[in-house]
Design an enzyme around this catalytic site. Structure first.
Site, PDB file in Angstrom:
ATOM      1  N   TYR A   1      16.095 -19.016 -16.015  1.00 31.29           N
ATOM      2  CA  TYR A   1      17.402 -18.770 -16.617  1.00 31.29           C
ATOM      3  C   TYR A   1      17.376 -18.915 -18.144  1.00 31.29           C
ATOM      4  O   TYR A   1      18.185 -19.639 -18.727  1.00 31.29           O
ATOM      5  CB  TYR A   1      18.457 -19.711 -16.010  1.00 31.29           C
TER       6      TYR A   1
ATOM      7  N   LYS B   1      11.848 -27.809  -1.095  1.00 26.74           N
ATOM      8  CA  LYS B   1      11.806 -28.727  -2.230  1.00 26.74           C
ATOM      9  C   LYS B   1      10.962 -29.965  -1.972  1.00 26.74           C
ATOM     10  O   LYS B   1       9.781 -29.993  -2.271  1.00 26.74           O
ATOM     11  CB  LYS B   1      13.220 -29.092  -2.684  1.00 26.74           C
TER      12      LYS B   1
ATOM     13  N   TYR C   1      25.132 -22.171  -3.527  1.00 29.30           N
ATOM     14  CA  TYR C   1      23.933 -21.586  -4.117  1.00 29.30           C
ATOM     15  C   TYR C   1      22.819 -21.659  -3.082  1.00 29.30           C
ATOM     16  O   TYR C   1      22.557 -22.718  -2.504  1.00 29.30           O
ATOM     17  CB  TYR C   1      23.508 -22.344  -5.379  1.00 29.30           C
TER      18      TYR C   1
ATOM     19  N   ASP D   1      21.639 -24.847   4.925  1.00 29.88           N
ATOM     20  CA  ASP D   1      20.652 -24.815   3.847  1.00 29.88           C
ATOM     21  C   ASP D   1      20.485 -26.237   3.313  1.00 29.88           C
ATOM     22  O   ASP D   1      21.316 -26.730   2.548  1.00 29.88           O
ATOM     23  CB  ASP D   1      21.146 -23.864   2.752  1.00 29.88           C
TER      24      ASP D   1
END
Length: 430
Positions: free
Chosen positions: A19, A277, A147, A248
């Protein structure tokens, strides 16, 4: 190995970081080494990492047991294709994941990143209904502020306005969104908190393949926390209306919120679970999508029964080997007690931020602490300021937040919370 100023300049000129704008690059700090909770920067300065390398390095850096797992595996093989072949690290990891998750979750797809795990979960849901001859069930329902990743399928179920992907709106599949829950505690629950979700599900269940949510904590969409009762209500409505539930837990899995997986706090089980992760302790990219035997059987009953996905580096042996050791380390540690201690300290030490004029809210859940400001931060100023204060904290938007390694000591955590308060104070306009 020392990073030179010439190399840093090359980085600024040629390398995209997440980003970022190559024409207006934000400050980048070279890292020479990492040990425990500390990063040693190329100028020799040591900073406490409050991000656990985007929430993955739960045991800190350069852990001898995780290092050993890599060394042992690389002597056997670093990689082998998973098509038609298998290996012990993948088998053992799948066994551990099945043992760790709800009894109904029985079938494992080993992916290579969190976004891919979500893509696979979405495809599982679509193939499930396709196999049952109900191809019209092709939409996904989710809540705002979510997200789920940066690949196209995952982007389509991120918040279309706050999810960083609005420029792709004309390309992405169009799915269904309702407001995110505002109820933080079960004690404050009332039926109005589920009303819009229920209405959407009741009116469009025939076209909805699955609901997808981040349970209890919405991560990159704003570090928002909501109550377990909302999840229980969602699960019940999905069962009533013949809709699958995808959770998620890329960010929340492996103890981050105080339970091994956040869905446990609602005492429910999803049809499909996405994890990643922290699975390898921050060593290598790996993720997994785990589903029920029912979903797998239905997918397998149509045509050739193949689940249509297969990454090149699926079930990479090095990643699986370090994931196995990482999970063993976690289970052998007093991680529940540690998360409770981190949570209590975050609550106590971030409380003073509530009084600051620049602060809109303070939120804590498990080993997650977030201070939401009233205005977005200037990354060109705030990122170097945190480094000056001896910490590595990576803000985004209006959020100053930390998700530190579980091994962090109280004095180290205090350095992080004091830095957040200091930077929040500096955001007050004169």
């Amino acid at each position: 190995m020392t990073i030179s100023q010439q190399q840093l300049q090359f980085d600024r000129n040629h390398i995209w970081h997440p980003y970022t704008n190559l024409n207006k690059p934000t400050p980048v700090f070279g890292v020479e080494s990492a040990q425990g909770v500390y990063l040693t920067l190329s100028n020799g300065k040591k900073v406490i990492d409050g991000m656990a390398s985007w929430w993955s390095a739960i045991h800190g850096y350069n852990h001898p047991e995780l290092n050993q797992a890599i060394h042992e595996q690389i002597q056997q093989m670093s990689h082998v294709m998973f098509g038609g072949l298998t290996h012990q690290p993948a088998i053992e990891l799948s066994r551990q994941l099945i043992d760790l998750t709800a009894p109904e979750l029985d079938c494992v797809f080993l992916a290579d990143s969190g976004s891919v795990a979500v893509e696979v979960g979405l495809k599982m849901a679509l193939q499930y209904w396709y196999s049952l001859g109900r191809q019209q069930k092709s939409k996904f329902l989710t809540i705002r502020n979510g997200y789920h990743g940066d690949t196209l399928g995952a982007m389509s179920v991120c918040d279309p306005e706050t999810g960083m992907h609005s420029m792709f709106s004309e390309t992405l599949p169009q799915h269904l969104f309702v407001p995110s829950p505002s109820c933080v505690s079960d004690e404050d629950w009332n039926e109005s908190h589920i009303a819009e979700f229920r209405q959407m599900l009741e009116s469009r269940a025939d076209e909805i393949a699955a609901v997808i949510l981040e349970p209890i904590v919405q991560g990159t969409g704003g570090m928002r926390i909501y109550c377990p009762e909302f999840l229980r209500q969602v699960k019940s409505l999905c069962e009533q209306h013949d809709v699958l539930l995808i959770l998620d837990e890329i960010a929340t899995g492996f103890g981050r919120t105080g339970t091994m997986f956040a869905y446990e706090q609602a005492q429910i089980c999803p049809d499909i679970l996405c994890i990643g992760k922290a699975i390898t302790g921050g060593y290598l990219s790996l993720a997994a999508t785990i589903t029920t035997r029912n979903v797998a059987d239905v997918i397998g009953s149509y045509g050739d029964g193949n689940l249509m996905h297969g990454p090149t580096f699926m079930a990479n042996p090095l990643a699986c080997a370090v994931a196995n050791r990482n999970i063993e380390l976690l289970l052998a540690s007093p991680w529940q007690q540690k998360i409770k201690q981190i949570e209590a300290q975050l609550i106590a030490e971030l409380a003073s931020c509530r009084q600051l004029e620049s602060v809109a809210d303070v939120r804590v859940k498990g080993a997650i602490g977030a201070v939401e400001l009233k205005s977005p931060v200037d990354m060109h100023k705030v990122q170097p300021r945190f480094v000056e204060l001896g910490v590595w904290i990576r803000p985004f938007g209006k959020l100053l937040y930390i998700m530190p390694p579980y091994i962090i000591e109280p004095d180290q955590l205090s350095c992080l919370t004091k830095a957040i308060e200091q930077v929040a104070r500096e955001q007050i306009k004169p």
